[in-house]
Design an enzyme around this catalytic site. Structure first.
Site, PDB file in Angstrom:
ATOM      1  CE  LYS A 249     -28.772 -36.428   2.817  1.00 19.96           C
ATOM      2  NZ  LYS A 249     -28.872 -34.961   2.058  1.00 19.96           N
ATOM      3  NE  ARG A 250     -23.048 -43.531   5.607  1.00 19.34           N
ATOM      4  CZ  ARG A 250     -23.258 -44.274   6.406  1.00 19.34           C
ATOM      5  NH1 ARG A 250     -23.255 -46.001   6.358  1.00 19.34           N
ATOM      6  NH2 ARG A 250     -23.006 -44.283   7.952  1.00 19.34           N
TER       7      ARG A 250
END
Ligand code: GLU
Length: 498
Positions: free
Chosen positions: A257-258
């Site tokens: 997600k980063r």
């Protein structure tokens, strides 16, 4: 296959990752295909990382996607509680029985001690060395005298763990690579390696479909499952395991997600993706309906779902493809349904005020078909309607579009457009089209792109808009003329040299 029971056990420590959503989808489709049960269990024993907001979010997101559960929070079922934080007495009872049955033992060694002992033997293997399995009375009292408190470890079998993975075939883990593992901390708090298989066993789970990052866990969990059955704590055969291929993000890395914000379900939902588009796309990450068919509904997926069609190959998460599929799903919506889903995005964009008036609703309903054809997401669709719904004194022209299109050469075009539109008897798409074609293409002899570009940018604020003549009709005579005049004024007086 009868009595299929599968589970989705998220840890409520953030918003759902699309990789987890894929696991939920595959389990759900498997349960629905076989008329079995889909169990939702919340793995919230890590009090420091679990949050109520994340827990609420998980339930809300699953409901939004339509992945309904047969047992779990808010639904109940015969194996509750479905929140692990409310099952601590269960784990305490199970660990006591495991110790009593010789399947678990207190362990005092530190990592450094294991490492030192291994180094002394010239053993290069990593991790705990099973030293505390057989402690002498003297060793035990020495540990205690130091005031050490033990963790509880599961005693792994001395033989390899071998199982048939439903996706990958035979898997084998040799004992030297799977040391005795920690079930609970020194303070007695239970850990994932204990709670997850214990609940799978007690909840009668028959099939575990999960990401292949958990393969090493399976090697630990199967012997624990066997121990629970030998103690009579669980009945029924060992669960079958199907490990789903990794979902890749950038490069060869696991999707994060980063690095890829769209890997967060909350994010793609906020971006205006539809459950239909998300689920269809996620189904393609490691599964296929057959042939090279890529578009299907959730019911078609359920009807066709089988574990045999799950691939072993890693799948790449491709935001462009997600958007393309979402656009197709968006166009397939009934017009009324499209409007209903679009409204919250218009409110959020500040283009409508809630409660939405009948007048606004009529305008949106009239304009919606123009953008339904063109947008990939609801956010994009809302953006395309901005020119129409914006409060007039907030209307702005995109500076990049203005710089490109509203050049001095646009002055005569806008003058001619205003002159042609002003006297129109009726303000309809057809009349507008005839008037502009006559004045700009026929009289000024301009190519359509040069003719309509300045009008589009002046009236809609952008080079990308719904079809021009329809847009102007919806915008209305007064607003259209006012915007064309304002843009024309912005170009300054014509000096006759252009
Ligand atoms: N709570 C675990 C997770 O979210 C469950 C993994 C599993 O499916 O066993 O990663």
């Amino acid at each position: 296959m009868t009595d299929v029971r599968v589970r989705f056990p998220p840890s409520p420590t953030g918003d759902l990752h699309v990789g987890n959503v894929r696991s939920a989808l595959f389990n759900w489709a498997f349960a629905r295909h076989h008329g079995g049960a889909f169990v939702l269990r919340i793995e919230d024993t890590d009090a420091a990382r679990s949050t109520e907001a994340s827990y609420r979010g998980v339930l809300d997101q699953l409901r939004w996607l339509g992945l309904d559960w047969d047992e779990g929070p808010e639904v109940g079922g015969p194996h509750g509680s479905y929140l692990q934080s409310e099952r601590l007495d269960v784990y305490a009872e199970v660990t006591a029985k495991l110790v009593e049955g010789g399947h678990a033992y207190p362990s005092y060694s530190t990592d450094e001690e294991s490492r030192a002992r291994r180094a002394e033997r010239g053993d290069k293997t990593q991790g705990y060395d099973n030293f505390d399995r057989e402690l002498t009375a003297a060793q035990l009292s020495a540990y205690r005298a130091e005031g050490r408190t033990p963790v509880l470890r599961f005693r792994m079998p001395d033989e390899p763990v071998v199982f048939q993975d439903l996706v990958r075939g035979e898997m084998r883990f040799d004992p030297e690579h799977v040391p005795d593992f920690v079930l609970s901390r020194a303070d007695g708090s239970p850990l994932y390696p204990l709670t997850n298989p214990v609940d799978d066993a007690l909840m009668g789970i028959t099939h575990v479909l999960r990401g292949d990052d958990l393969l090493p866990s399976t090697a630990r969990q199967l012997p624990l499952h066997a121990a629970l059955r030998s103690l009579g704590l669980a009945t029924g055969p060992l669960p079958h395991f199907a490990h789903l291929p990794m979902v890749l993000g950038e490069g060869k890395q696991r999707l994060s997600k980063r690095k890829t914000p769209e890997a967060s379900l909350a994010r793609v939902r906020a971006d205006g993706y539809l459950p239909e588009g998300i689920l269809n796309y996620l189904a393609l990450l490691g599964w296929s309906l057959g042939g090279d068919r890529e578009l299907f509904t959730v019911s078609e997926m359920v009807a066709a779902f089988s574990v045999e069609k799950i691939s072993r190959n890693p799948a790449r998460f491709d935001v462009k493809k997600l958007a393309a599929i979402n656009g197709i799903k968006l166009r397939e919506l009934e017009p009324g349904d499209f409007v209903r889903r679009l409204l919250p995005f218009l409110v959020r964009a500040g283009l409508l005020t809630s409660p939405v008036s009948d007048e606004q609703l009529d305008l949106v309903a009239a304009a919606a078909p123009l953008v339904q054809e063109r947008a990939a997401t609801l956010v994009e669709a809302a953006g395309l309607l901005g020119f129409l719904l914006v409060v007039e004194h907030h209307f702005e022209i995109d500076p990049a579009a203005a710089a490109k299109v509203l050049t001095p050469a646009a002055a005569p075009v806008l003058d001619a457009a205003v002159a042609a539109l002003e006297p129109l008897a009726s303000w309809t798409t057809a009349e507008i089209q005839t008037a502009l074609e006559g004045a700009l293409v026929e009289t000024l002899g301009l190519k359509p792109r040069l003719a309509y570009g300045p009008v589009r940018v002046a009236a809609t604020g952008s080079q990308v808009s719904p079809p021009l003549f329809e847009s102007l009709e919806l915008l209305g005579r007064d607003r259209t003329l006012a915007r064309l005049r304002a843009a024309r004024t912005g170009l300054g007086p014509q000096d006759g040299m252009g």
